[in-house]
Design a protein around this motif. Structure first.
Motif, PDB file in Angstrom:
ATOM      1  N   ALA A  45       0.828  -1.211   0.000  1.00 63.02           N
ATOM      2  CA  ALA A  45       0.000   0.000   0.000  1.00 63.02           C
ATOM      3  C   ALA A  45       0.861   1.260   0.000  1.00 63.02           C
ATOM      4  N   GLY A  46       0.481   2.211  -0.828  1.00 62.43           N
ATOM      5  CA  GLY A  46       1.155   3.505  -0.887  1.00 62.43           C
ATOM      6  C   GLY A  46       0.140   4.632  -0.915  1.00 62.43           C
ATOM      7  N   TRP A  47       0.642   5.848  -0.881  1.00 63.08           N
ATOM      8  CA  TRP A  47      -0.272   6.989  -0.839  1.00 63.08           C
ATOM      9  C   TRP A  47      -1.096   7.121  -2.117  1.00 63.08           C
ATOM     10  N   SER A  48      -0.556   6.670  -3.258  1.00 62.96           N
ATOM     11  CA  SER A  48      -1.339   6.725  -4.494  1.00 62.96           C
ATOM     12  C   SER A  48      -2.541   5.790  -4.418  1.00 62.96           C
ATOM     13  N   ASP A  49      -2.350   4.598  -3.834  1.00 66.15           N
ATOM     14  CA  ASP A  49      -3.480   3.672  -3.656  1.00 66.15           C
ATOM     15  C   ASP A  49      -4.533   4.273  -2.742  1.00 66.15           C
ATOM     16  N   VAL A  50      -4.068   4.916  -1.673  1.00 66.04           N
ATOM     17  CA  VAL A  50      -5.000   5.547  -0.736  1.00 66.04           C
ATOM     18  C   VAL A  50      -5.816   6.627  -1.432  1.00 66.04           C
ATOM     19  N   ALA A  51      -5.149   7.438  -2.241  1.00 69.58           N
ATOM     20  CA  ALA A  51      -5.845   8.533  -2.923  1.00 69.58           C
ATOM     21  C   ALA A  51      -6.886   8.014  -3.905  1.00 69.58           C
ATOM     22  N   VAL A  52      -6.516   7.004  -4.698  1.00 71.73           N
ATOM     23  CA  VAL A  52      -7.450   6.462  -5.700  1.00 71.73           C
ATOM     24  C   VAL A  52      -8.658   5.825  -5.017  1.00 71.73           C
ATOM     25  N   CYS A  53      -8.404   4.993  -4.007  1.00 73.08           N
ATOM     26  CA  CYS A  53      -9.513   4.325  -3.317  1.00 73.08           C
ATOM     27  C   CYS A  53     -10.384   5.321  -2.563  1.00 73.08           C
ATOM     28  N   ALA A  54      -9.748   6.319  -1.950  1.00 73.80           N
ATOM     29  CA  ALA A  54     -10.526   7.324  -1.226  1.00 73.80           C
ATOM     30  C   ALA A  54     -11.438   8.095  -2.177  1.00 73.80           C
ATOM     31  N   THR A 101     -12.002  -0.679  -7.863  1.00 80.94           N
ATOM     32  CA  THR A 101     -10.878   0.090  -7.330  1.00 80.94           C
ATOM     33  C   THR A 101     -10.256  -0.606  -6.131  1.00 80.94           C
ATOM     34  N   ILE A 102     -11.110  -1.133  -5.244  1.00 79.10           N
ATOM     35  CA  ILE A 102     -10.600  -1.823  -4.055  1.00 79.10           C
ATOM     36  C   ILE A 102      -9.888  -3.111  -4.434  1.00 79.10           C
ATOM     37  N   VAL A 103     -10.462  -3.864  -5.372  1.00 79.84           N
ATOM     38  CA  VAL A 103      -9.825  -5.109  -5.806  1.00 79.84           C
ATOM     39  C   VAL A 103      -8.465  -4.819  -6.436  1.00 79.84           C
ATOM     40  N   ALA A 104      -8.362  -3.758  -7.227  1.00 80.62           N
ATOM     41  CA  ALA A 104      -7.089  -3.421  -7.859  1.00 80.62           C
ATOM     42  C   ALA A 104      -6.024  -3.069  -6.836  1.00 80.62           C
ATOM     43  N   SER A 105      -6.411  -2.465  -5.717  1.00 80.29           N
ATOM     44  CA  SER A 105      -5.438  -2.033  -4.713  1.00 80.29           C
ATOM     45  C   SER A 105      -5.182  -3.080  -3.643  1.00 80.29           C
ATOM     46  N   ALA A 106      -6.214  -3.852  -3.287  1.00 79.71           N
ATOM     47  CA  ALA A 106      -6.085  -4.749  -2.133  1.00 79.71           C
ATOM     48  C   ALA A 106      -6.405  -6.200  -2.432  1.00 79.71           C
ATOM     49  N   GLY A 107      -6.832  -6.522  -3.656  1.00 78.54           N
ATOM     50  CA  GLY A 107      -7.207  -7.894  -3.961  1.00 78.54           C
ATOM     51  C   GLY A 107      -8.670  -8.159  -3.649  1.00 78.54           C
ATOM     52  N   ALA A 108      -9.075  -9.398  -3.896  1.00 80.01           N
ATOM     53  CA  ALA A 108     -10.476  -9.779  -3.679  1.00 80.01           C
ATOM     54  C   ALA A 108     -10.654 -10.236  -2.230  1.00 80.01           C
ATOM     55  N   ILE A 109     -11.264  -9.396  -1.423  1.00 81.99           N
ATOM     56  CA  ILE A 109     -11.447  -9.661   0.013  1.00 81.99           C
ATOM     57  C   ILE A 109     -12.916  -9.967   0.258  1.00 81.99           C
ATOM     58  N   GLY A 110     -13.190 -11.148   0.766  1.00 81.19           N
ATOM     59  CA  GLY A 110     -14.571 -11.576   0.947  1.00 81.19           C
ATOM     60  C   GLY A 110     -15.106 -11.362   2.353  1.00 81.19           C
ATOM     61  N   PHE A 111     -16.409 -11.529   2.489  1.00 81.04           N
ATOM     62  CA  PHE A 111     -17.167 -11.552   3.730  1.00 81.04           C
ATOM     63  C   PHE A 111     -17.374 -10.182   4.376  1.00 81.04           C
ATOM     64  N   VAL A 112     -16.613  -9.163   3.988  1.00 82.92           N
ATOM     65  CA  VAL A 112     -16.830  -7.840   4.591  1.00 82.92           C
ATOM     66  C   VAL A 112     -18.183  -7.291   4.159  1.00 82.92           C
ATOM     67  N   GLY A 113     -18.453  -7.310   2.856  1.00 82.04           N
ATOM     68  CA  GLY A 113     -19.727  -6.804   2.364  1.00 82.04           C
ATOM     69  C   GLY A 113     -20.911  -7.659   2.743  1.00 82.04           C
ATOM     70  N   LEU A 114     -20.672  -8.915   3.096  1.00 83.27           N
ATOM     71  CA  LEU A 114     -21.763  -9.811   3.473  1.00 83.27           C
ATOM     72  C   LEU A 114     -22.158  -9.648   4.929  1.00 83.27           C
ATOM     73  N   VAL A 115     -21.174  -9.558   5.809  1.00 84.97           N
ATOM     74  CA  VAL A 115     -21.436  -9.615   7.252  1.00 84.97           C
ATOM     75  C   VAL A 115     -21.712  -8.245   7.863  1.00 84.97           C
ATOM     76  N   ILE A 116     -20.927  -7.240   7.493  1.00 87.23           N
ATOM     77  CA  ILE A 116     -20.966  -5.950   8.187  1.00 87.23           C
ATOM     78  C   ILE A 116     -22.346  -5.279   8.137  1.00 87.23           C
ATOM     79  N   PRO A 117     -23.049  -5.247   6.976  1.00 82.08           N
ATOM     80  CA  PRO A 117     -24.373  -4.597   6.982  1.00 82.08           C
ATOM     81  C   PRO A 117     -25.350  -5.222   7.972  1.00 82.08           C
ATOM     82  N   HIS A 118     -25.251  -6.535   8.189  1.00 81.47           N
ATOM     83  CA  HIS A 118     -26.116  -7.179   9.178  1.00 81.47           C
ATOM     84  C   HIS A 118     -25.812  -6.668  10.580  1.00 81.47           C
ATOM     85  N   ALA A 119     -24.538  -6.518  10.901  1.00 84.16           N
ATOM     86  CA  ALA A 119     -24.162  -5.995  12.212  1.00 84.16           C
ATOM     87  C   ALA A 119     -24.670  -4.563  12.383  1.00 84.16           C
ATOM     88  N   ALA A 120     -24.612  -3.766  11.314  1.00 91.32           N
ATOM     89  CA  ALA A 120     -25.099  -2.387  11.392  1.00 91.32           C
ATOM     90  C   ALA A 120     -26.602  -2.343  11.633  1.00 91.32           C
TER      91      ALA A 120
END
Length: 336
Positions: free
Chosen positions: A192-201, A252-271
């Motif tokens: 991770a670098g500042w360019s990745d942070v800027a693009v994803c943000a 954008t997130i996949v390009a910077s951090a890869g394919a990360i699962g379960f975050v989009g599935l679980v977190i909205p239920h907790a909210a």
């Protein structure tokens, strides 16, 4: 006051988690040192730390922690949006094949050299996500539309693009490339670098604004298609805009951090358990919880087996599966 307190507590938890994550590690850095370095780089008084400590905080750990927080925020937001639009609590960015398509696009650029250097990894991921999204929507429309065909078409698209990604890696990459790509596909924030942070943000910021503005329309959609139309909601326009924004954020997130699962599935239920189902509360709380979850998942990924790292997607799955099981049991018993 409960929703207000929940939003304030989760935002405070995001800041505290980022600071604590940066301080954790083999280097002797404390939370006050982290605060002093950040303040110094933002124009404040010089920090009383060494150059090595300053570099560790500002160049290595802070971009990584921020990218983790932004990625968790964006994935949780995508999950909340898709669960509402499809009226299916099992929906997440993987359901429509968006993550798989983004992975295929990014791998095509990195391994095959598609674009002859003119395309960045983020651009390749976005094109792949867009192609996957269009294909899934065409299949679903041909099958008559509706939630069921969309999900089935998404499953088919996911399998197709996952197979294409595997084929590209196994047929065109050398041993070192294969290892790096497979590690990245499971989720990695190591580079991770500042360019990745800027693009994803930028991508997540645009998506967050669009989704929060559409929160009243999403509330209407959850009541049913007929009710939403009666309230003046254009379902086609809403779906195209929000699913397009979801594709942008996911790519954008996949390009910077890869394919990360379960975050989009679980977190909205907790909210929803914390603040109910109104989207003007669910969306910001989902984003904040997703940020906290990803920051600590990445901290565990880089520290549990230090100096060796494990993919952050492995950690999110190991934590997300039991959490989702608990949520399902609570829902079955009528606990909210």
């Amino acid at each position: 006051m409960r929703p207000v307190l929940a939003v304030a507590a989760t935002l405070l938890a995001v800041v505290a988690s980022v600071a604590a994550s940066i301080a954790l590690g083999p280097a002797n850095v404390t939370v006050p040192d982290v605060v002093a370095v950040v303040v110094a780089h933002l124009g404040g008084p010089p920090a009383d730390v060494s150059r090595i400590q300053d570099g560790i905080v500002w160049e290595l750990r802070l971009p990584r922690a921020l990218l983790a927080a932004i990625s968790g925020c964006g994935l949780a937001l995508c999950g909340a949006i898709m669960q509402s639009l499809l009226r299916n609590r099992l929906a997440d960015p993987f359901v429509l094949g968006i993550s798989s398509g983004a992975s295929t696009g990014a791998v095509s650029v990195a391994v095959l050299g598609v674009g002859a250097g003119a395309l960045s990894l983020s651009t390749g991921a976005f094109v792949g996500a867009l192609v996957s999204f269009v294909l899934v929507m065409m299949l679903a429309t041909g099958a008559g539309g509706g939630t069921g065909p969309v999900i089935l078409a998404g499953v088919a698209g996911t399998q197709l693009f996952s197979a294409l990604t595997s084929f590209i890696v196994l047929s065109s990459a050398d041993a070192e490339q294969t290892r790096g790509v497979l590690f990245w596909l499971l989720g990695s924030l190591a580079g991770a670098g500042w360019s990745d942070v800027a693009v994803c943000a930028g991508a997540v910021g645009i998506g967050a604004v669009a989704c929060v503005v559409a929160a009243p329309s999403l509330d209407a959609v959850t009541l049913g298609s007929d009710t939403a139309r009666a309230l003046g909601v254009s379902l086609l326009r809403l779906s195209v805009v929000l699913l397009g924004v979801t594709a942008l954020m996911t790519a954008t997130i996949v390009a910077s951090a890869g394919a990360i699962g379960f975050v989009g599935l679980v977190i909205p239920h907790a909210a929803r358990i914390l603040v109910g189902t109104a989207h003007h509360r669910v969306l910001p709380v989902s984003m904040a919880i997703g940020a906290v979850f990803m920051v600590w998942a990445d901290t565990l990924a880089r520290s549990v087996f230090a100096p060796q790292e494990i993919p952050v997607g492995v950690v999110t799955a190991l934590v997300g599966v039991p959490a989702f099981a608990i949520i399902l049991l609570r829902s079955r018993r009528g606990v909210r």
